[in-house]
Enzyme design. Structure first.
Site, PDB file in Angstrom:
ATOM      1  CG  LEU A 375      -2.192  -0.833   1.092  1.00 52.33           C
ATOM      2  CD1 LEU A 375      -2.961  -0.830   2.426  1.00 52.33           C
ATOM      3  CD2 LEU A 375      -3.143  -0.144  -0.145  1.00 52.33           C
ATOM      4  CB  VAL A 500      -8.838   5.186  -3.113  1.00 50.29           C
ATOM      5  CG1 VAL A 500     -10.462   5.056  -3.741  1.00 50.29           C
ATOM      6  CG2 VAL A 500      -7.832   6.303  -3.221  1.00 50.29           C
ATOM      7  CD  GLU A 501      -4.204   2.821  -2.326  1.00 50.44           C
ATOM      8  OE1 GLU A 501      -4.058   1.922  -1.393  1.00 50.44           O
ATOM      9  OE2 GLU A 501      -3.799   2.488  -3.515  1.00 50.44           O
ATOM     10  N   GLY A 502      -7.451   3.896   2.045  1.00 47.67           N
ATOM     11  CA  GLY A 502      -7.740   4.013   3.553  1.00 47.67           C
ATOM     12  C   GLY A 502      -8.292   5.547   3.465  1.00 47.67           C
TER      13      GLY A 502
END
Length: 824
Positions: A375, A500-502
């Protein structure tokens, strides 16, 4: 008098030892020698000598490690193990994944600035620069962003083919596997440039180069899996996506209900050990066009077929399967505010061989760590690149527009109200480029999980603020969509980067401090590991080291607060020196407050999200300030840079102080909060927002041509020609550099109504005839008037076109630039 003198000496000595962080044996020696000397000289009497001897005895006892460990550390150790909160395997994997980098220096209270200043930015190789100047430029020229977003909702086939042929989907894949093998800095630059032309183009390219099967295969795949998949991923004959999130699974990926059960089944006509999968994924970018799907799911082995009869729940596992595999159903498209492909993936009773687990059966249950480590590409490269692109585009667009657009006979960029927004745009662009360059370079050296989380959150939030500010300044031109508007898509798509991505809320409230406090602290994680392994000796070393650390940071924070940070050192002289000292002060304060908070609240801090978030804000602003100082010094402390640097650091210090203020105001144990406030703000909180005068300096620079303007916006695609959105503004800006002086000379005459005529052309002729302007000046003014007017116009369409008949306007040749400007 002698007693008072003795007390003052003792206080000064204790303060000095604590400030310097002297080890325990130095304290013991200092107390012993000091007591003996003071007693012999008559400075202290019998009572003072006894008191000194007792303190010396206690310190000496603490230096005898076996005794200390048996009588003091052991009971503390037993109590610590009882209050230590449970940590799941996924939480542990998340904590252990990635590396600790510069953020640890900022968290520990005594940053080694030489470590930052000696760190080298990643320089683009000649091959990477050539790719940026060649294929990237060409790809941007091929894309009509308005047509992509409004008409076709997809990139043209020739653009897709160019992306595949030139290796845009394989920047991350190493050369040994046939990919481009670009650095993180190069990938960041490519995505930034593409995003200044088209969000859809940038997202299409960035996803396979962030969280995608390519990276997982390189680091974890078996030789057979690499041989099967990597050549296709490199050539673009395979388009990847990764199925992680779902209807009930967003930021909490560990809660995914998607389940795989190990069993025997049939594959290609043979009985095979495999996995029976049931899954429902949502929000998967590139899913509608993907040919291979990376999947994350929970794996169970109730029959022990993988070889371990005692283990049923393996946890999150990653596998790679063809999109055409029986039982896999890629659903219809989502539409997330931009035209990049995004959609759901379903699967019911899908049987896959266990060999399709990425890394093979040996990697069963290890998917979460794989994902957390990978990530960092999305958090540290792709999303910061999108944010930087928004800043650079806004800087160049708003700078040109607010110089050319006039209201009340004044360029709108000169109004103080407008400058409030344009100053932020300029300063945020400076901060974004500084953070992009430092963070991407860090990813090239290690896998800094906390730094990338901070970059993702704060850069996308700056993106949101910058785009909103830009739309406020552009006003009507910003809300009228069409080929001329190069910010409307960014405005619509900004929530994508926030989510996105958390999701940003999760990243701020749970990740930055929650992970940073444990990973960056020199003693907390060792203490936790000692408790987990029941190692008393390791805990003893960490515990007493922790006590000394806390005392030292408290005294340092208080001392620096009382002296206005003057005792802190700076690695440089000049305008930046004060800011180095201030950041050092707040670094010490963060270390002390964090230790106190963890000691008082313990495991409860995990559920005090807003408190945790505010300490995370402090750590993040320390990193942002560091990035800006690094960038400022790296580029030679130029005159135009200085106000941008000062704006950024004044803002960082204000945000740090505000975060501390809010944290202390809401800390539940009030007596402890008062003590912490006395240490952090012994003379009060005097940090203020950026001043109007400084903001005006930065805003005025936005309107001028200078080296910094080109350096801050070096990745903006601006070679699309005078009929493309940014190209139109660039053309007008270039004309302004040679013609604006003549135009303003004419304009001052026109607004005073000293020239005859109803049109600009008539008034210019009158000015020439009366020798108020030369013919050359009149021609320059006319040319500038034409391009200026063209730059501020908006698009209009036929009713049929708006209704969806996109051929309706093709036959019409409407040149808005031919319409003459009327000077007010």
């Amino acid at each position: 008098m002698s007693t008072l003198f003795a007390v003052l000496i003792v206080v000064a000595a204790v303060w000095a030892l604590a400030y310097l962080g002297a080890p325990l044996y130095v304290w013991a020696a200092a107390v012993g020698l000091g007591t003996a000397a003071a007693s012999a000289s008559g400075l202290i009497g019998f009572g003072g000598t006894v008191a000194g001897a007792v303190v010396f005895a206690v310190l000496t006892f603490l230096c005898i490690v076996p005794l200390r460990r048996a009588l003091i550390t052991r009971p503390v150790f037993e109590g610590f193990k009882k209050v230590l909160p449970e940590m799941s395997s996924t939480e542990r994997e998340a904590l252990e994944a990635g590396d600790v980098w510069w953020e640890a220096e900022m968290f520990r209270g005594r940053p080694d600035w030489d470590h930052l200043l000696k760190f080298q930015y990643t320089q683009l190789t000649p091959e990477e620069q050539a790719f940026l100047d060649g294929p990237c430029e060409e790809l941007c020229k091929m894309v009509d962003d308005w047509k992509v977003e409004y008409e076709t909702k997809d990139l043209p086939p020739e653009v897709w083919q160019y992306i595949k042929d030139k290796g845009f989907l394989a920047m991350l894949i190493k050369k040994e596997f046939g990919g481009l093998g670009f650095s993180a800095a190069a990938q960041s630059a490519v995505v930034t440039k593409l995003a200044t032309k088209s969000i859809t183009l940038a997202v299409t390219v960035m996803v396979p180069n962030s969280l995608g099967p390519g990276e997982l295969l390189m680091y974890y795949g078996t030789p057979e899996q690499r041989k099967q998949w990597l050549p296709g991923l490199v050539k673009g004959t395979e388009i990847p996506c990764f199925g992680l999130t779902g209807p009930e699974v967003g930021s909490d990926a560990t809660a995914m209900p998607d389940l795989g059960v190990v069993c025997h089944g049939e594959h290609e006509g043979k009985k095979t050990l495999g996995i029976r999968l049931n899954l429902s994924k949502r929000y998967i970018t590139l899913a509608p066009v993907a040919t291979c799907i990376g999947l994350a799911f929970k794996l169970k082995d109730p029959e022990g077929l993988l070889g371990d009869k005692t283990k049923v729940d393996y946890g999150i596992t990653c596998a790679l399967i063809p999109a055409s595999h029986p039982g896999v159903d890629i659903g219809r498209r989502h539409y997330p505010g931009a035209a990049f492909h995004n959609g759901p993936i379903f699967g019911k009773n899908v049987f896959i061989p266990v060999d399709w687990i990425i890394g093979g059966p040996a990697q069963a249950g290890k998917g979460w760590r794989m994902l957390v480590e990978c990530l960092s590409a999305g958090r540290g490269i792709s999303l910061p690149a999108l944010a930087t692109a928004a800043g650079q585009t806004a800087y160049r667009t708003v700078g040109a527009y607010s110089r050319m657009r006039r209201q009340f006979k004044v360029a709108i960029g000169k109004f103080e109200g407008v400058q409030e927004a344009t100053g932020r745009i300029a300063a945020h662009t400076y901060m974004l480029e500084a953070m992009r360059l430092l963070t991407a370079s860090a990813v090239d050296h290690c896998a800094p999980s906390v730094v990338t989380a901070m970059a993702k959150f704060h850069m996308t939030e700056m993106m949101r603020r910058t785009v909103i500010d830009a739309m406020d300044v552009l006003s009507g031109r910003g809300i009228q969509q069409g080929p001329r508007n190069n910010l409307a898509t960014a405005y619509r798509a900004t929530p994508v980067a926030i989510t996105v991505e958390g999701a940003n809320i999760l990243t701020r409230n749970l990740m930055i401090f929650g992970q940073g406090a444990i990973r960056c602290h020199p003693y907390v994680f060792p203490e936790m590991e000692a408790a987990r392994t029941n190692d008393l000796a390791d805990f003893d070393r960490a515990f007493f080291g922790h006590l000394g650390f806390t005392i030292n940071r408290a005294v340092r924070a208080l001392t620096l607060g009382l002296t206005g940070s003057r005792l802190a050192s700076s690695p440089v002289e000049g305008p930046a020196a004060r800011y180095f000292r201030e950041l050092t002060r707040f670094s010490s304060a963060l270390a002390f407050v964090s230790d106190t908070t963890m000691g008082v609240l313990g495991g409860k801090l995990k559920f005090k999200e807003r408190l945790s978030a505010r300490l995370g804000d402090v750590l993040s602003q320390l990193y942002i300030g560091s990035a800006v100082l690094k960038y400022y010094l790296h580029h030679g402390q130029k005159d135009a840079d200085t106000p941008h640097m000062q704006w950024a650091l004044d803002n960082c210090l204000h945000e740090i102080a505000r975060a501390f203020d809010d944290f202390l105001a809401n800390f539940p144990v009030r007596p402890v909060a008062l003590v912490m406030r006395a240490v952090v703000f012994p003379l009060g909180n005097w940090y203020r927002p950026v001043s109007d005068s400084l903001n005006a300096k930065v805003a005025n620079l936005l309107l001028e041509q200078h080296e910094l303007r080109d350096r801050l916006t070096w990745l903006v695609f601006k070679n699309g020609g005078p009929r493309e959105a940014m190209g139109r503004l660039e053309h007008a800006w270039q004309v302004a550099q040679k013609a604006e002086g003549a135009y303003l000379k004419y304009y001052r005459l026109a607004v005073k109504e000293e020239l005859a005529g109803a049109t600009a052309a008539q008034r210019l002729d009158d000015a020439v005839n009366r020798k108020l302007l030369t013919r050359e000046e009149a021609d320059l003014a006319a040319e500038y008037d034409r391009v200026r007017f063209d730059a501020i116009l908006t698009d209009d369409f036929s009713q049929a076109y708006i209704a969806g008949n996109f051929e309706a306007d093709r036959a019409e040749v409407v040149d808005l630039a031919a319409r003459r400007a009327q000077v007010a």
